[in-house]
Scaffold this motif. Structure first.
Motif, PDB file in Angstrom:
ATOM      1  N   ASN A 236      -9.332  -3.584  -8.638  1.00 48.19           N
ATOM      2  CA  ASN A 236      -8.581  -3.430  -7.632  1.00 48.19           C
ATOM      3  C   ASN A 236      -9.098  -3.502  -6.189  1.00 48.19           C
ATOM      4  O   ASN A 236      -8.631  -3.325  -5.211  1.00 48.19           O
ATOM      5  CB  ASN A 236      -8.116  -1.676  -7.516  1.00 48.19           C
ATOM      6  CG  ASN A 236      -7.129  -1.416  -8.793  1.00 48.19           C
ATOM      7  OD1 ASN A 236      -6.559  -2.705  -9.266  1.00 48.19           O
ATOM      8  ND2 ASN A 236      -6.963  -0.258  -9.197  1.00 48.19           N
TER       9      ASN A 236
ATOM     10  N   PRO B 243     -11.174  -8.620  -2.867  1.00 49.57           N
ATOM     11  CA  PRO B 243     -10.126  -9.115  -1.845  1.00 49.57           C
ATOM     12  C   PRO B 243      -9.627 -10.284  -2.007  1.00 49.57           C
ATOM     13  O   PRO B 243      -8.769 -10.775  -0.983  1.00 49.57           O
ATOM     14  CB  PRO B 243     -11.031  -9.036  -0.685  1.00 49.57           C
ATOM     15  CG  PRO B 243     -12.506  -9.303  -1.100  1.00 49.57           C
ATOM     16  CD  PRO B 243     -12.668  -8.506  -2.531  1.00 49.57           C
TER      17      PRO B 243
ATOM     18  N   LEU C 249      -0.801  -7.699  -7.296  1.00 50.10           N
ATOM     19  CA  LEU C 249      -0.696  -7.723  -5.915  1.00 50.10           C
ATOM     20  C   LEU C 249      -0.533  -6.302  -5.338  1.00 50.10           C
ATOM     21  O   LEU C 249      -1.032  -5.811  -4.343  1.00 50.10           O
ATOM     22  CB  LEU C 249       0.495  -8.660  -5.399  1.00 50.10           C
ATOM     23  CG  LEU C 249       0.083 -10.098  -5.306  1.00 50.10           C
ATOM     24  CD1 LEU C 249       1.555 -10.824  -5.219  1.00 50.10           C
ATOM     25  CD2 LEU C 249      -0.895 -10.427  -4.180  1.00 50.10           C
ATOM     26  N   ALA C 250       0.348  -5.295  -5.960  1.00 51.31           N
ATOM     27  CA  ALA C 250       0.752  -4.169  -5.371  1.00 51.31           C
ATOM     28  C   ALA C 250       0.046  -3.043  -5.921  1.00 51.31           C
ATOM     29  O   ALA C 250       0.164  -2.183  -5.322  1.00 51.31           O
ATOM     30  CB  ALA C 250       2.142  -4.153  -5.671  1.00 51.31           C
TER      31      ALA C 250
ATOM     32  N   SER D 272      -2.970  -2.138  -5.018  1.00 53.42           N
ATOM     33  CA  SER D 272      -4.089  -1.705  -4.373  1.00 53.42           C
ATOM     34  C   SER D 272      -3.735  -1.764  -2.571  1.00 53.42           C
ATOM     35  O   SER D 272      -2.787  -2.453  -2.197  1.00 53.42           O
ATOM     36  CB  SER D 272      -5.560  -2.907  -4.155  1.00 53.42           C
ATOM     37  OG  SER D 272      -6.498  -2.703  -3.263  1.00 53.42           O
ATOM     38  N   THR D 273      -4.259  -0.851  -1.843  1.00 53.82           N
ATOM     39  CA  THR D 273      -3.960  -0.916  -0.479  1.00 53.82           C
ATOM     40  C   THR D 273      -5.074  -1.559   0.342  1.00 53.82           C
ATOM     41  O   THR D 273      -4.706  -1.644   1.479  1.00 53.82           O
ATOM     42  CB  THR D 273      -3.941   0.612  -0.038  1.00 53.82           C
ATOM     43  OG1 THR D 273      -5.234   1.314  -0.429  1.00 53.82           O
ATOM     44  CG2 THR D 273      -2.603   1.388  -0.856  1.00 53.82           C
ATOM     45  N   LEU D 274      -5.807  -2.095  -0.267  1.00 49.60           N
ATOM     46  CA  LEU D 274      -7.131  -2.884   0.624  1.00 49.60           C
ATOM     47  C   LEU D 274      -6.538  -4.073   1.033  1.00 49.60           C
ATOM     48  O   LEU D 274      -5.363  -4.781   0.516  1.00 49.60           O
ATOM     49  CB  LEU D 274      -8.220  -3.220  -0.341  1.00 49.60           C
ATOM     50  CG  LEU D 274      -9.032  -1.808  -1.198  1.00 49.60           C
ATOM     51  CD1 LEU D 274      -9.924  -2.299  -1.808  1.00 49.60           C
ATOM     52  CD2 LEU D 274      -9.386  -1.160   0.261  1.00 49.60           C
ATOM     53  N   GLY D 275      -7.107  -4.604   2.045  1.00 50.13           N
ATOM     54  CA  GLY D 275      -6.562  -5.947   2.747  1.00 50.13           C
ATOM     55  C   GLY D 275      -7.138  -7.008   1.860  1.00 50.13           C
ATOM     56  O   GLY D 275      -8.048  -6.931   0.895  1.00 50.13           O
ATOM     57  N   LEU D 276      -6.056  -7.975   1.870  1.00 45.56           N
ATOM     58  CA  LEU D 276      -6.270  -9.225   1.014  1.00 45.56           C
ATOM     59  C   LEU D 276      -6.819 -10.496   1.635  1.00 45.56           C
ATOM     60  O   LEU D 276      -5.917 -11.019   2.620  1.00 45.56           O
ATOM     61  CB  LEU D 276      -5.000  -9.491   0.286  1.00 45.56           C
ATOM     62  CG  LEU D 276      -4.839 -10.473  -0.791  1.00 45.56           C
ATOM     63  CD1 LEU D 276      -5.988  -9.878  -1.784  1.00 45.56           C
ATOM     64  CD2 LEU D 276      -3.602 -10.461  -1.243  1.00 45.56           C
TER      65      LEU D 276
ATOM     66  N   SER E  66       2.064  -7.526   2.782  1.00 46.89           N
ATOM     67  CA  SER E  66       1.802  -6.033   2.983  1.00 46.89           C
ATOM     68  C   SER E  66       0.330  -5.570   2.993  1.00 46.89           C
ATOM     69  O   SER E  66      -0.214  -4.430   3.393  1.00 46.89           O
ATOM     70  CB  SER E  66       2.424  -5.399   2.058  1.00 46.89           C
ATOM     71  OG  SER E  66       2.060  -5.422   0.910  1.00 46.89           O
ATOM     72  N   ARG E  67      -0.616  -6.451   2.571  1.00 53.47           N
ATOM     73  CA  ARG E  67      -1.989  -6.274   2.510  1.00 53.47           C
ATOM     74  C   ARG E  67      -2.709  -7.036   3.302  1.00 53.47           C
ATOM     75  O   ARG E  67      -3.824  -7.328   3.218  1.00 53.47           O
ATOM     76  CB  ARG E  67      -2.313  -6.493   1.190  1.00 53.47           C
ATOM     77  CG  ARG E  67      -1.958  -5.693  -0.061  1.00 53.47           C
ATOM     78  CD  ARG E  67      -2.436  -5.881  -1.576  1.00 53.47           C
ATOM     79  NE  ARG E  67      -4.003  -5.755  -1.564  1.00 53.47           N
ATOM     80  CZ  ARG E  67      -4.694  -6.231  -2.774  1.00 53.47           C
ATOM     81  NH1 ARG E  67      -4.009  -6.681  -3.776  1.00 53.47           N
ATOM     82  NH2 ARG E  67      -6.116  -6.371  -2.440  1.00 53.47           N
ATOM     83  N   ASN E  68      -1.928  -7.552   4.456  1.00 56.96           N
ATOM     84  CA  ASN E  68      -2.774  -8.252   5.776  1.00 56.96           C
ATOM     85  C   ASN E  68      -3.431  -9.657   5.153  1.00 56.96           C
ATOM     86  O   ASN E  68      -4.585  -9.641   5.371  1.00 56.96           O
ATOM     87  CB  ASN E  68      -3.716  -7.253   6.109  1.00 56.96           C
ATOM     88  CG  ASN E  68      -3.023  -6.230   7.083  1.00 56.96           C
ATOM     89  OD1 ASN E  68      -1.877  -6.474   7.449  1.00 56.96           O
ATOM     90  ND2 ASN E  68      -3.666  -5.076   6.806  1.00 56.96           N
TER      91      ASN E  68
END
Length: 279
Positions: free
Chosen positions: A55, A58, A83-84, A86-90, A115-117
């Motif tokens: 998770n 990046p 994709l969904a 994790s809340t970390l940036g991608l 949504s993950r930038n």
């Protein structure tokens, strides 16, 4: 049979291997070095310590041709879950799927990545509906973190470009197997990309255009190549060509120009070009 001294040395008394007891940054480095997302996720079965490490990676790279034993429905859910989850940036997301998917499914994947930038997005897919055009979703066009966008289609489709200003952070754009139409949309779209440095149009169709106008103030590298979509006979058929191609890029350094594209060519402000390739 007793374990060897070497095996015992590699484990703690609680039976946890030494690798699992390494600091998180080291484990992240190990997992990140794996070439595909499928391999990264497989590490989750090694132990409870490894279960959620994937998770925190990046970059996501998923390819349906790598022998994944999923049907279409499970593959769709798998991609969205990755994709969904994790809340970390991608930093980057690459997906290649040769099976047919409707555009709403692809839009869901794009929305999850945005949504993950997302910074780098590479989409290769086969569009299910043979009679519908492809439109870049609003969330992608307005994404203020996207720097690299590559869209490869297995079957040629008309690409509907946005009518509003977007992609303000985009530096690299590559489109393959798309049909461009409406001169003013193509012109205004390319002119509205303030940071674009690399533009590649591969196996594209422009016969619906009167003029392909490429005007980008910061563009350094330009590739126009549609050799693979024409036969030798097509080169003499004006129905396969646009009327004019005009290039105005004052900072252009590299220009690769392959195939017979138009009846007329206009090149201006190309004094800085160091290398030009033509075939």
């Amino acid at each position: 049979m007793k374990k060897s001294k070497q095996a015992k040395a590699s484990e703690h008394e609680d039976g946890v291997d030494m690798i699992s007891n390494l600091p998180n940054p080291i484990l992240h480095l190990i997992v990140s070095s794996l070439p595909t997302t499928e391999e990264v996720i497989r590490t989750s079965i090694l132990s409870t310590r490894w279960r959620y490490l994937w998770n925190l990676i990046p970059s996501i790279d998923i390819d349906s041709s790598r022998g994944m034993k999923f049907d279409r429905t499970k593959f769709k859910k798998f991609v969205y879950h990755v994709l969904a989850n994790s809340t970390l940036g991608l930093d980057s997301f690459r997906i290649s799927c040769s099976d047919l998917y409707n555009i709403s499914t692809v839009y869901q994947w794009i929305q999850a990545a945005v949504s993950r930038n997302i910074k780098q997005l590479h989409l290769s897919f086969c569009y299910e509906d043979l009679f519908k055009h492809i439109e870049l979703p609003h969330c992608l066009v307005t994404c203020d973190s996207l720097q690299v966008l590559r869209v490869f289609l297995y079957e040629k489709r008309r690409l509907i470009l946005p009518k509003f200003i977007g992609f303000q952070t985009l530096r690299v754009l590559e489109l393959k197997n798309v049909e461009l139409y409406k001169d003013y949309l193509v012109k205004s779209f390319l002119e509205s990309l303030p940071l674009l440095e690399d533009l590649s149009l591969i196996d594209y169709a422009i016969n619906k255009l009167q003029i392909l106008y490429v005007s980008c103030l910061k563009l350094k590298n330009l590739i126009l190549d549609n050799r693979n979509i024409f036969s030798f006979e097509d080169l003499y058929d004006v129905d396969f060509l646009c009327d004019c191609i005009k290039i105005v890029c004052p900072k252009l350094l590299f220009f690769e120009f392959r195939a017979f594209l138009a009846l007329k060519y206009i090149f201006r402000s190309l004094g800085l070009v160091k290398k030009a390739v033509n075939l």
